[in-house]
Design a protein around this motif. Structure first.
Motif, short mmCIF file in Angstrom:
data_model
loop_
_atom_site.label_atom_id
_atom_site.label_comp_id
_atom_site.label_asym_id
_atom_site.label_seq_id
_atom_site.Cartn_x
_atom_site.Cartn_y
_atom_site.Cartn_z
N ASP A 1 -21.48 34.36 31.56
CA ASP A 1 -21.15 35.76 31.75
C ASP A 1 -22.05 36.34 32.83
O ASP A 1 -23.19 35.93 32.98
CB ASP A 1 -21.33 36.54 30.44
CG ASP A 1 -20.53 37.85 30.44
OD1 ASP A 1 -19.78 38.10 31.40
OD2 ASP A 1 -20.66 38.62 29.47
N THR B 1 -14.21 38.97 27.12
CA THR B 1 -14.86 38.17 26.07
C THR B 1 -13.85 37.42 25.22
O THR B 1 -14.04 36.24 24.91
CB THR B 1 -15.72 39.08 25.17
OG1 THR B 1 -16.38 40.04 25.99
CG2 THR B 1 -16.75 38.26 24.42
N GLY C 1 -22.58 44.97 29.75
CA GLY C 1 -21.91 44.46 28.57
C GLY C 1 -22.06 45.10 27.20
O GLY C 1 -21.30 44.79 26.32
N HIS D 1 -22.64 38.79 22.27
CA HIS D 1 -21.65 37.72 22.34
C HIS D 1 -21.72 36.84 21.09
O HIS D 1 -20.70 36.41 20.56
CB HIS D 1 -21.88 36.83 23.57
CG HIS D 1 -21.35 37.43 24.84
ND1 HIS D 1 -20.34 38.34 24.86
CD2 HIS D 1 -21.68 37.22 26.14
CE1 HIS D 1 -20.08 38.68 26.12
NE2 HIS D 1 -20.89 38.02 26.91
MG MG Z 1 -18.49 41.59 29.00
#
Ligand code: MG
Ligand code: ADP
Length: 694
Positions: free
Chosen positions: A397, A303, A557, A333
């Motif tokens: 992503d 990230t 994630g 994110h």
């Molecule tokens: Mg990630």
């Protein structure tokens, strides 16, 4: 070269015209759309009908061709209705032919006195040697035996072997089987000519070592595999080059804000992060679009690399878009990017399906006017109403979760205001696949790998615990939560029924909440509204919820460093990469972390092997490598959404040498002999652009 061109242009009538719709439909099911596809439809195995076996020598276990006169043919009713026929050939023994299903016509063909030739496997029945449902025909006069092995083709209901054999034999005779590849290349690889290879595979001589055909190690097979791999590599490289031919904004390295962001981080980039960041920044400075895949294990720190790439772009006056496949991940994110970038004076907009109308309107306006330099969101970013002022970089992503069209849509969004210049693309994936596979499947991308973990992680201890000891596990969860740590409880994957899966999650949540009245137990599953999910995740992140019951939606994630315990129910049902992803949710903080894999005994040998792999290894690439060995690449990757079909002939677990050779040959041919490359592609793909990817 002219010969090659001839191969591409030849072919009397490349279509399947002349066949009935019923037949072409069935051929379509087998992936056969043009005559040449029939040439490429290779046998599964072969029957040996080249020698007549005396009945006295027909031993149980083998498949043989016999010939004899019918001595007796009767419909018997015990134990059930069946046709039982006896033939004799003067070798001293008789053979029984048994038909459990039969037609009146067959009874006629098997009338006593008729000479019959039958092929089938021999077994021991109570009347001695017998064949059940042999293939047979009546022999009239001279009928020579086959000169070559009889091919048995993969087929579909309603399309008999005889029909397929006839169609394929005709295609082999009609089609020009000219060579597509230069002699020197074939020689260096020790591969036979194309025509010789296909002819041999369809009609092998009787003295061939059948094992080399079955095991697909015969040079003829290797030629077909090589051709297939070469076509795949060529096609992917062609698409790569085509995309590369488009223009893109040249984003120069300036660096003030990059330095400011680095200075504010509580950590230093690892050497691996620095290396891939340099590769990305180099790409961004090129006048054509970056097409880079950033691979890195769960928790390797992708990230921040993406954020730094976004800053590089923004420093040049362009916008960046960041897209994630789930609300939870996108939201996370968004927070990360806002935390990192807003102190630098960079406005980050948030866009998701669950947004309130007015908030959405505001985000859209900020993106359109360029006030927001970064837009973070889910699929909502693809929608028509989203218009960027000047998109320079699209970050995607978990790229494998997006379809081709979505990736294309985002690229086009960038192209519109930029006079056709396309945005750079940075894709990220935490699904590690072995390097060799990556070279094949990502031949249309540049790949960077973060192969190093940030320092200071305590490795996760993995425990395999039988479902019978569930109570102990529950106790352990309580202890961890009471001690101030947090835990995940992952509910089983129930593939057959999403409803059942949801119910299981609801039940587990209710039960655990009842068991732990002193704890706050949260629940997150795929069917919840985005806002509800966000609330639960926020509460978990803030520590207000100590135990989070979840379906596999948390697989990708999620980052909550205080969570140090994870329980996964029915771990034996999950794939290795999924387990690895799930386990990666813990071990993110300083506390000693554990992952408990609950399984239901007894385990199948395969399940045992797989749990052993996840128990023994923590490196995602190693797990992927072992997974590849256990399951083969087809299952490991699934048919990639992006449109790469599974290979038909080549098997990446065994044919890596051919893959390497094909990669190299593709590069050389595209550079030095594009006509040859084209001829080869036309032969293998015809009009179908099945390798087309975006
Ligand atoms: Mg990630
Ligand atoms: P992933 O590659 O799985 O997307 P993340 O980017 O979410 O991993 O990073 C995982 C965690 O590691 C985050 O909390 C992130 O801030 C932290 N992190 C990233 N790089 C470093 C580093 N070089 N040193 C220490 N921590 C890091």
């Amino acid at each position: 070269m002219s010969r090659v061109r001839a191969a591409a242009d030849a072919g009397v009538d490349p279509s399947l015209s002349g066949l009935s719709k019923a037949v072409t439909d069935k051929l379509g099911k087998l992936g056969i759309a043009r005559k040449f596809d029939l040439v490429l439809h290779l046998p599964l195995r072969y029957d040996d009908e080249t020698v007549l076996c005396p009945i006295a020598d027909a031993m149980p276990g083998g498949e043989v061709l016999v010939q004899g006169t019918v001595t007796d043919c009767d419909i018997k009713y015990r134990p059930k209705r069946q046709l039982v026929c006896r033939i004799a050939d003067g070798s001293g023994e008789e053979l029984t032919l048994r038909f459990l299903n039969f037609y009146g016509n067959q009874v006629k063909l098997l009338a006593p006195g008729n000479l019959i030739r039958a092929f089938g496997s021999v077994r021991l029945g109570h009347l001695g040697a017998e064949m059940v449902h042999p293939r047979f025909r009546v022999v009239n006069g001279e009928m020579p035996v086959a000169q070559s092995l009889t091919p048995v083709y993969p087929t579909t209901a309603g399309l008999g072997q005889d029909t397929l054999r006839r169609l394929i034999a005709r295609a082999l005779a009609d089609e020009a089987l000219a060579e597509t590849l230069p002699q020197a290349l074939l020689q260096s690889l020790g591969l036979p000519a194309f025509a010789a290879a296909v002819k041999l595979l369809h009609n092998p001589p009787p003295d061939i070592a059948q094992a080399t055909l079955q095991g697909r190690s015969h040079p003829a097979w290797r030629r077909m595999k090589f051709d297939e791999l070469l076509a795949q590599q060529l096609s992917m490289r062609v698409h790569y080059q085509r995309r590369r031919a488009a223009g893109a904004p040249v984003l120069r390295a300036r660096g003030d804000r990059i330095r400011a962001l680095l200075a504010r981080l509580p950590f230093q980039l690892t050497a691996a992060q620095n290396r891939v960041l340099a590769q990305v920044r180099d790409d961004l400075g090129q006048p054509h679009p970056m097409q880079r895949l950033l691979q890195g294990d769960v928790g390797s720190g992708k990230t921040i690399v993406a954020a730094l790439a976004a800053v590089h772009c923004i420093e040049n006056g362009y916008q960046a878009a960041v897209m994630a496949p789930t609300e939870i991940l996108a939201e996370q994110h968004y927070h990360k990017f806002a935390e990192w970038l807003e102190p630098l004076g960079i406005r980050v907009a948030w866009l998701s399906g669950g947004l309130k109308k007015t908030d959405k309107k505001q985000s859209l306006a900020e993106i359109a006017q360029g006030e927001a330099a970064v837009a973070v969101g889910t699929h909502a970013l693809f929608e028509d109403e989203v218009v960027f002022k000047n998109l320079g970089l699209a970050i995607i992503d978990e790229q494998h979760r997006f379809g081709v069209h979505q990736r294309l849509a985002l690229r086009m969004k960038g192209a519109k205001p930029n006079k056709g210049a396309q945005p750079h693309q940075l894709m990220m994936s935490a699904t590690p696949i072995p390097r060799t596979l990556a070279m094949s499947y990502y031949a249309d991308l540049d790949v960077s790998v973060i192969d190093e973990m940030p320092p200071g992680r305590t490795p996760v201890v993995t425990k395999l615990v039988s479902e019978e000891r569930r109570d102990e596990v529950i106790q352990r969860v309580r202890d961890a939560c009471v001690a101030g740590r947090q835990a995940y409880w992952v509910c089983p994957l129930i593939e057959e029924s999403e409803k059942l899966q949801l119910q299981t999650a609801l039940d587990t949540h209710a039960h655990l909440q009842e068991t732990f009245p002193e704890l706050r137990v949260g629940l997150v599953h795929g069917r919840m509204k985005a806002a509800e999910k966000q609330d639960v995740m926020a509460a978990f992140k803030a520590g207000d919820v100590q135990l989070l019951v979840a379906t596999t939606v948390i697989e990708v994630g999620v980052d909550v460093p205080n969570a140090s315990l994870m329980v996964i129910e029915h771990a034996e049902r999950m794939g290795l990469s999924q387990l690895h992803q799930l386990r990666g949710r813990v071990g993110r903080g300083a506390a000693e972390s554990a992952c408990v894999l609950l399984y239901q005994a007894p385990l199948s040998p395969m399940a045992k092997e797989r749990l052993k792999v996840i128990y023994e290894h923590t490196d995602g690439f190693e797990i992927a490598r072992q997974d590849l060995q256990l399951r083969g690449p087809g299952e490991l990757l699934g048919a990639r959404q992006s449109g790469v079909p599974m290979l038909r002939f080549a098997d990446l677990a065994v044919d890596l040498d051919l893959l390497d050779a094909a990669r190299e040959a593709a590069e050389v041919l595209l550079r030095d002999a594009p006509e040859v490359a084209k001829g080869h592609l036309v032969r293998w793909l015809g009009g179908r652009n099945e390798y087309l990817k975006v």
